[in-house]
Design a protein around this motif. Structure first.
Motif, PDB file in Angstrom:
ATOM      1  N   UNK B 247       0.810  -1.224   0.000  1.00 50.73           N
ATOM      2  CA  UNK B 247       0.000   0.000   0.000  1.00 50.73           C
ATOM      3  C   UNK B 247       0.838   1.268   0.000  1.00 50.73           C
ATOM      4  N   UNK B 248       2.097   1.163   0.398  1.00 48.70           N
ATOM      5  CA  UNK B 248       2.935   2.355   0.563  1.00 48.70           C
ATOM      6  C   UNK B 248       2.942   3.281  -0.660  1.00 48.70           C
ATOM      7  N   UNK B 249       3.188   2.758  -1.880  1.00 49.86           N
ATOM      8  CA  UNK B 249       3.227   3.694  -3.020  1.00 49.86           C
ATOM      9  C   UNK B 249       1.914   4.437  -3.205  1.00 49.86           C
ATOM     10  N   UNK B 250       0.812   3.775  -2.912  1.00 50.13           N
ATOM     11  CA  UNK B 250      -0.489   4.424  -3.119  1.00 50.13           C
ATOM     12  C   UNK B 250      -0.742   5.487  -2.062  1.00 50.13           C
ATOM     13  N   UNK B 251      -0.317   5.199  -0.837  1.00 50.39           N
ATOM     14  CA  UNK B 251      -0.489   6.193   0.222  1.00 50.39           C
ATOM     15  C   UNK B 251       0.348   7.437  -0.085  1.00 50.39           C
ATOM     16  N   UNK B 252       1.574   7.211  -0.570  1.00 55.81           N
ATOM     17  CA  UNK B 252       2.397   8.368  -0.923  1.00 55.81           C
ATOM     18  C   UNK B 252       1.798   9.127  -2.094  1.00 55.81           C
ATOM     19  N   UNK B 253       1.234   8.391  -3.058  1.00 57.56           N
ATOM     20  CA  UNK B 253       0.579   9.061  -4.188  1.00 57.56           C
ATOM     21  C   UNK B 253      -0.532   9.975  -3.671  1.00 57.56           C
ATOM     22  N   UNK B 254      -1.333   9.463  -2.751  1.00 59.65           N
ATOM     23  CA  UNK B 254      -2.400  10.265  -2.164  1.00 59.65           C
ATOM     24  C   UNK B 254      -1.851  11.504  -1.474  1.00 59.65           C
ATOM     25  N   UNK B 255      -0.760  11.282  -0.746  1.00 63.03           N
ATOM     26  CA  UNK B 255      -0.112  12.393  -0.043  1.00 63.03           C
ATOM     27  C   UNK B 255       0.312  13.485  -1.019  1.00 63.03           C
ATOM     28  N   UNK B 256       0.896  13.056  -2.149  1.00 56.39           N
ATOM     29  CA  UNK B 256       1.353  14.041  -3.132  1.00 56.39           C
ATOM     30  C   UNK B 256       0.186  14.751  -3.794  1.00 56.39           C
ATOM     31  N   UNK B 257      -0.888  14.024  -4.088  1.00 58.80           N
ATOM     32  CA  UNK B 257      -2.085  14.676  -4.641  1.00 58.80           C
ATOM     33  C   UNK B 257      -2.543  15.777  -3.694  1.00 58.80           C
ATOM     34  N   UNK B 258      -2.647  15.436  -2.426  1.00 53.59           N
ATOM     35  CA  UNK B 258      -3.127  16.405  -1.439  1.00 53.59           C
ATOM     36  C   UNK B 258      -2.189  17.584  -1.310  1.00 53.59           C
ATOM     37  N   UNK B 259      -0.893  17.297  -1.186  1.00 56.56           N
ATOM     38  CA  UNK B 259       0.080  18.371  -0.975  1.00 56.56           C
ATOM     39  C   UNK B 259       0.107  19.314  -2.180  1.00 56.56           C
ATOM     40  N   UNK B 260       0.067  18.736  -3.396  1.00 50.25           N
ATOM     41  CA  UNK B 260       0.081  19.560  -4.599  1.00 50.25           C
ATOM     42  C   UNK B 260      -1.150  20.447  -4.662  1.00 50.25           C
ATOM     43  N   UNK B 261      -2.313  19.864  -4.355  1.00 52.27           N
ATOM     44  CA  UNK B 261      -3.547  20.639  -4.354  1.00 52.27           C
ATOM     45  C   UNK B 261      -3.491  21.757  -3.325  1.00 52.27           C
ATOM     46  N   UNK B 262      -2.951  21.443  -2.146  1.00 55.02           N
ATOM     47  CA  UNK B 262      -2.835  22.442  -1.083  1.00 55.02           C
ATOM     48  C   UNK B 262      -1.940  23.604  -1.502  1.00 55.02           C
ATOM     49  N   UNK B 263      -0.854  23.251  -2.168  1.00 53.91           N
ATOM     50  CA  UNK B 263       0.097  24.281  -2.616  1.00 53.91           C
ATOM     51  C   UNK B 263      -0.596  25.232  -3.593  1.00 53.91           C
ATOM     52  N   UNK B 305      -1.056  23.204   3.791  1.00 53.44           N
ATOM     53  CA  UNK B 305      -0.281  22.175   3.103  1.00 53.44           C
ATOM     54  C   UNK B 305      -0.387  20.841   3.849  1.00 53.44           C
ATOM     55  N   UNK B 306      -0.198  20.908   5.147  1.00 55.76           N
ATOM     56  CA  UNK B 306      -0.235  19.705   5.980  1.00 55.76           C
ATOM     57  C   UNK B 306      -1.629  19.071   5.925  1.00 55.76           C
ATOM     58  N   UNK B 307      -2.635  19.950   6.066  1.00 54.72           N
ATOM     59  CA  UNK B 307      -4.006  19.454   6.098  1.00 54.72           C
ATOM     60  C   UNK B 307      -4.371  18.758   4.792  1.00 54.72           C
ATOM     61  N   UNK B 308      -4.016  19.381   3.675  1.00 55.06           N
ATOM     62  CA  UNK B 308      -4.424  18.784   2.402  1.00 55.06           C
ATOM     63  C   UNK B 308      -3.602  17.532   2.115  1.00 55.06           C
ATOM     64  N   UNK B 309      -2.325  17.526   2.536  1.00 53.03           N
ATOM     65  CA  UNK B 309      -1.528  16.310   2.362  1.00 53.03           C
ATOM     66  C   UNK B 309      -2.143  15.169   3.166  1.00 53.03           C
ATOM     67  N   UNK B 310      -2.588  15.505   4.378  1.00 56.24           N
ATOM     68  CA  UNK B 310      -3.191  14.469   5.217  1.00 56.24           C
ATOM     69  C   UNK B 310      -4.507  13.979   4.624  1.00 56.24           C
TER      70      UNK B 310
END
Lengths: 227, 330
Positions: B247-263, B305-310
């Protein structure tokens, strides 16, 4: 190494794939598993890999009762078994090297240590010079050898193969079998499912035959060795 | 007994595997850290490799994040504007004209002792008269009177502005026998605060819904990613990949989606602030006030940033929980 004790497998829908199978495979033994398609060869291998669980009876691998293995323990159990498929199951989004390295990566090996082992395994199957290629560019026989390298890179005590020569011509098939015998000589226990009767008859190993889910031959033969 | 022995067996095997790879616990941890690092970089690379699709999702998340943030900042600015006004919000306590100075001072000291009061100022009848004469233009008429008609006043500055504190304070001031009338004419401000409060809650609710939307968008995208990598997942599981590893790659993918959107959301808010700053200060200038827009600030930026990454991670986690476990070899 492997012990089946009155194992039956019934799939949902009532079809019985295996019934009352009992046999043992000794440590360091190489045995072939034959039978026409649908006789239950794949199901038997799946029970050993815990891709399926027995409906009744008990399967032991390396002394472990698989009925008692939890989902959480499953990955660690599988790391001790090498698996070769008929369609080799290579990943085409990465190089030969990365395909073979996968089991080591998964087990958290140090990358330098892993690289050494990957090269050793590729060397053994004669593909060291193709480590950087994408497996999609390799021939069928080469792809199968990459699959074998991946199965043995972790130095598993047991190797299972499901129709490893199913897609290969006789000459390549014989080569693959020789490769298996080499690994067997250094102590790897092996169970190879194959319906290539003429090929396996030419090799002097025990043959287990399945027919309609029953073991009709080879079950009682045991060679000496620690179980 | 048997299962205990069998557990030992497993432990021994994994220990043996550890020995095989020459792994101490420390190097296992560092290997696991390296795996995280590698997976994080790989999954970002994958997103950047299909940048147009990624950008779509980033912008979608950014809009969903920015909308409630705009509202919240707007309300925060209104509130700040209000608090500039209510610095002047004092309670005028009109006393009986007969109240003498010593009693006024006594009352002042008594009121100053109360916790909800910040300051008390005495305006004696004489001072009030002078001020009135000076500012009203009725000076001559007033000087014609033989008696000062104006009462002494206590100007009470309350500490808090909310009604829960003010209402009882006003009532208790009214209770003094010397007090004629208590005046607090910032009711409209109270109402404004009430509305702002309501709007803030509404914004939180909208924010919550949009956050859920973000999680679901990411979850759905991750679901597709899982489907696309089904073969890989099966092979990894067969060679002994744990659920966490798979699951790790998918969780990181989600994290990046969120962080990018937050930015991107932060950038949108910054842009809006730049566009609005000019007109707002011109408007404030008309009211002879100085007013600087409240923006996100550095800490707000990192919070978003933190919130959207989470949120992205959470969406991916939901998806992984539902879809990844269903993919089993066999």
């Amino acid at each position: 190494m492997i012990k089946f004790d009155a194992v039956s497998k019934r799939y949902p829908g009532g079809q019985e794939a295996l019934s009352q199978i009992s046999f043992q495979l000794a440590q360091g033994e190489l045995a072939f598993l034959t039978g026409h398609s649908g006789a239950g060869k794949s199901t038997l291998l799946k029970l050993i890999m815990l891709m399926e669980r027995a409906s009744s009876g008990q399967v032991f691998v390396n002394g472990q009762n698989l009925n008692r293995l939890s989902r959480r323990q499953l990955p660690f159990f599988r790391r001790n078994i090498g698996l070769v498929f008929q369609d080799h199951q290579l990943l085409f989004d990465r190089s030969v090297f990365e395909n073979v390295a996968l089991p080591l990566q998964v087990a958290g090996y140090d990358s330098r240590d892993a690289a050494r082992r990957v090269r050793a395994a590729l060397d053994k199957v004669g593909l060291l010079q193709k480590e950087n290629q994408n497996p999609i560019r390799l021939s069928g026989g080469e792809q199968q050898r990459v699959g074998i390298a991946r199965a043995v890179v972790n130095k598993p005590a047991l190797l299972l193969a499901d129709e490893p020569t199913g897609n290969l011509d006789p000459q390549l098939s014989a080569e693959i079998m020789r490769l298996f015998e080499e690994f067997n000589r250094v102590g790897v226990s092996m169970l190879i499912a194959s319906h290539d009767l003429s090929l396996i008859a030419s090799l002097e190993h025990r043959i287990l035959s399945l027919e309609k889910g029953r073991m009709i031959r080879g079950a009682t033969e045991t060679s000496a060795g620690d179980l | 007994m048997a299962s205990g022995k069998h557990r030992d067996n497993i432990k021994q095997q994994s220990k043996a595997a550890a020995k095989k790879s020459g792994n101490s616990i420390a190097s296992r941890i560092s290997n696991s850290f390296r795996n995280h690092q590698q997976v994080a970089v790989d999954s970002l690379d994958r997103l950047l490799a299909s940048i147009s699709g990624t950008l779509m999702i980033w912008i979608m998340i950014a809009i969903a994040m920015a909308l409630p943030l705009f509202l919240l900042l707007f309300l925060q600015n209104l509130q700040q504007f209000g608090s500039d006004l209510d610095e002047a919000s004092q309670i005028s306590v009109f006393m009986n004209t007969t109240t003498e100075m010593p009693r006024l001072e006594q009352l002042r000291d008594e009121l100053l002792g109360r916790s909800e009061i910040q300051n008390v100022e005495i305006i004696s009848a004489e001072t009030a008269l002078q001020e009135f004469q000076a500012s009203s233009g009725f000076g001559d008429i007033l000087s014609g009177l033989d008696e000062n008609p104006l009462p002494p006043v206590l100007l009470v500055t309350p500490l808090a502005q909310d009604a829960a504190v003010l209402q009882p304070l006003l009532a208790s001031l009214q209770d003094y026998p010397e007090v004629d009338e208590v005046q607090f004419d910032l009711d409209w401000l109270q109402r404004l605060y009430g509305i702002l409060n309501l709007a803030q809650r509404l914004t939180y609710m909208i924010g919550l819904l949009l956050a859920l939307g973000v999680a679901l968008v990411v979850g759905n995208t991750i679901k597709l990613a899982i489907e696309n990598r089904r073969d890989e997942i099966v092979v990894v599981k067969l060679v002994g990949g744990t659920d966490a590893y798979v699951s790790r790659p998918f969780l990181y993918t989600g994290l990046w989606y969120g962080a990018g959107g937050g930015l991107i959301a932060c950038v949108l808010i910054l842009l809006a602030q730049l566009i609005l700053q000019g007109p707002v200060s011109r408007l404030a200038g008309l009211y002879e006030g100085e007013f600087a827009l409240v923006g996100l600030g550095i800490s707000g930026f990192f919070m978003v940033l933190l919130l959207s990454a989470m949120l992205g991670w959470f969406g991916a986690w939901l998806s992984v929980l539902r879809h990844l476990r269903a993919i089993e070899p066999g």
